[in-house]
Design an enzyme around this catalytic site. Structure first.
Site, PDB file in Angstrom:
ATOM      1  N   GLU A 272      10.557  -7.302  -0.044  1.00  0.00           N
ATOM      2  CA  GLU A 272       9.879  -6.012   0.107  1.00  0.00           C
ATOM      3  C   GLU A 272      10.883  -5.000   0.661  1.00  0.00           C
ATOM      4  O   GLU A 272      11.710  -5.329   1.507  1.00  0.00           O
ATOM      5  CB  GLU A 272       8.714  -6.183   1.087  1.00  0.00           C
ATOM      6  CG  GLU A 272       7.966  -4.900   1.417  1.00  0.00           C
ATOM      7  CD  GLU A 272       6.988  -5.088   2.572  1.00  0.00           C
ATOM      8  OE1 GLU A 272       5.960  -4.394   2.596  1.00  0.00           O
ATOM      9  OE2 GLU A 272       7.268  -5.923   3.464  1.00  0.00           O
ATOM     10  N   LYS A 334       0.582  -4.168  -3.892  1.00  0.00           N
ATOM     11  CA  LYS A 334      -0.022  -4.737  -2.691  1.00  0.00           C
ATOM     12  C   LYS A 334      -1.492  -4.342  -2.576  1.00  0.00           C
ATOM     13  O   LYS A 334      -1.839  -3.162  -2.638  1.00  0.00           O
ATOM     14  CB  LYS A 334       0.757  -4.258  -1.453  1.00  0.00           C
ATOM     15  CG  LYS A 334       0.356  -4.932  -0.151  1.00  0.00           C
ATOM     16  CD  LYS A 334       1.287  -4.485   0.974  1.00  0.00           C
ATOM     17  CE  LYS A 334       1.008  -5.260   2.262  1.00  0.00           C
ATOM     18  NZ  LYS A 334       1.943  -4.866   3.340  1.00  0.00           N
ATOM     19  N   CYS A 389       4.322  -9.362   2.177  1.00  0.00           N
ATOM     20  CA  CYS A 389       4.372  -9.273   3.645  1.00  0.00           C
ATOM     21  C   CYS A 389       3.130  -9.870   4.300  1.00  0.00           C
ATOM     22  O   CYS A 389       2.849 -11.053   4.150  1.00  0.00           O
ATOM     23  CB  CYS A 389       4.606  -7.818   4.065  1.00  0.00           C
ATOM     24  SG  CYS A 389       5.158  -7.646   5.781  1.00  0.00           S
TER      25      CYS A 389
END
Length: 523
Positions: A272, A334, A389
């Site tokens: 990321e 995401k 994440c």
């Protein structure tokens, strides 16, 4: 704990228990400390009124979450978010104490077998509340779940059979039974016999869990993956653009170093924020990514952002070689941006409370597609599960990708905002738990570390240190079978919620009936 024990002593003991629970997490990872901490907490509850249950649970929670989440002070630069987040999580443990006090009003302790009923009821209530805080508000916060404390212990194997719900459930059962070996109020018959049975149960639970079978064999061949950790300048460069371009160049350079040593890689994973300036728009980023993809001759997954007029998205984009250039093959957006970190909910309201909301100038919006990417690997296409994440802690997102056919879990992350704290290591432990839960290899790629390649049994094949430029290469198995946890899906969460609600309501109703009978008998 004797009824005459003072409340101040109980408060101190509850705080110590919260501290002991931290020992089960990093850096020590003493898995048995979680059982001990839960046991001591339940000792402090003995012979207390409902309000004190709530206070003791909250104190336990504060002593646990304050050190566990200390890294949030580093990312934001002040203590307010840390205090708010830790306190909110601690209040859930206070609520646990309150609801438990209502549940045991029903006189369960007079039925014989009370230790078993107490342990089972407390466990379903505890994990039900963990499920709630993992999902609400703002999508929840699934850090510090009891299950994650067991990654170095035998109970972690149960992740494949019921996820965090089952592992946390067993921890609480063992902890309450441990407490009952000291406080055996309500047990009928031979007290020493009950103590022996409960101690044996506490010892047997980890032993039996250690026998739970896990599989890591390849079911659809193997794939050689290269993971690149390019590192981030410290201190940051003057502007966002300079910093972003340097980070992208770092990942290109480390990729080229990796290719000098390995020529059999099937897929390369960048983390990321490896290219915060979108290579589809920014010429410098495009040049660096093109050089890396062309040199590799295989797909590279690149973490980037796409900016719109008033918003942005966090993406993992698959770039593939195409002639003398590159092309976008697929991308994942995401689904679970971090509230107050990547976007500000109710911005106008919170702006009146703190000027720090202006640090997030452009809100990140959520993607609406599952975390799966079909990536060309040689002459075949391999479906990968992608969780960006903090999404690795969102069990519903990861499970969905596996249910849809993901053969490997990919976890791109950027831990640069958390300094030298334990945040990166905590995230790695969660990734290891997910690998066991779904029987999949996991590739966690970080800009600054910890990056790791993990096998389907949660074992770290190789990993990096913080704040270094490094790369990892490993041959990992591709798997398609579903674990028991996958097949059960959200059923354990729903079952724990229903059972917990039933236990609390039965205690309230039964306790009310007992109170009315006493009232009538006094007339």
């Amino acid at each position: 704990m004797p009824a005459r024990c003072g409340f101040l002593a109980r408060v101190i003991l509850a705080a110590l228990a919260g501290g002991v629970l931290n020992l089960a997490f990093l850096p020590l990872q003493w898995w048995w400390a979680a059982i001990l901490a839960i046991g001591v907490l339940h000792l402090t509850f003995a012979h207390q009124k409902a309000g004190r249950f709530f206070l003791l649970g909250t104190i336990f929670g504060l002593a646990f979450f304050f050190p566990l989440l200390w890294w949030s002070t580093i990312s934001v630069g002040n203590y307010i978010p840390w205090l708010a987040l830790s306190s909110a999580q601690a209040l859930i443990l206070g609520l646990y104490g309150l609801l438990r006090s209502w549940a045991i009003r029903g006189g369960w302790f007079t039925l014989g077998y009370s230790g078993v009923i107490d342990a089972l009821g407390s466990a379903v209530l505890f994990v039900a509340l963990e499920a709630v805080r993992s999902r609400a508000p703002f999508g929840g916060f699934a850090w510090g779940l009891l299950g994650y404390s067991q990654i170095e212990g035998p109970l972690s194997r149960l992740a494949a059979y019921g996820g965090t719900t089952l592992v946390g459930f067993v921890v609480v059962v063992a902890g309450v039974l441990l407490a009952r070996t000291i406080d055996v109020a309500g047990e009928r018959g031979n007290v020493f016999l009950w103590r022996g049975i409960q101690i044996a149960a506490v010892a047997l639970l980890p032993l039996l869990a250690s026998l739970a079978p896990l599989s890591s064999r390849a079911e659809q061949g193997h794939m050689t993956v290269g993971l690149v950790q390019g590192n981030v300048p410290r201190p940051p460069l003057a502007t966002f653009a300079e910093q972003a371009r340097k980070v992208t160049d770092n990942h290109r350079d480390e990729t080229l170093r990796m290719l000098e040593q390995h020529d059999d890689i099937d897929l390369i994973v960048w983390p990321e924020s490896a290219a915060d300036l979108d290579p589809r728009v920014d010429a410098h980023a495009a040049r660096s990514v093109t050089q890396a993809v062309q040199a590799a001759g295989v797909p590279i997954m690149v973490g980037t952002q796409e900016f719109f007029e008033h918003s942005r998205v966090n993406q993992h984009v698959v770039f593939v070689p195409e002639g003398e250039s590159i092309a976008v093959h697929s991308s994942y957006t995401k689904q679970h941006p971090v509230p107050f970190g990547e976007y500000i909910p109710y911005r106008d309201f919170f702006a009146k409370i703190s000027s720090d909301v202006e640090k997030v100038q452009v809100d990140m919006v959520a993607g609406d597609k599952p975390g799966i990417l079909d990536v060309p690997i040689g002459d075949r296409v391999v479906r990968l599960g992608d969780a960006i994440c903090f999404e690795i802690s969102v069990e519903d997102i990861v499970r969905e990708s596996v249910e849809l056919g993901a053969k490997v879990l990919i976890v791109p992350t950027n831990n640069a905002s958390f300094g030298d704290s334990q945040e990166a290591a905590q995230q790695t432990a969660i990734t290891r738990f997910r690998a066991i839960e779904h029987g999949r290899s996991a590739v966690q790629a970080s800009t600054v570390g910890i990056s790791a390649i993990i096998d389907p049994r949660g074992r770290v094949i190789d990993s990096t240190e913080l704040w270094t430029a490094h790369h990892l290469v490993a041959k990992i198995p591709l798997r398609e079978s579903l674990t028991v946890a996958d097949r059960l899906g959200i059923a354990p969460v729903l079952a724990s919620g229903a059972l917990a609600l039933g236990w609390v309501l039965s205690g309230i109703i039964s306790g009310g009936m007992r109170a009315r009978r006493r009232h009538h008998s006094d007339i």
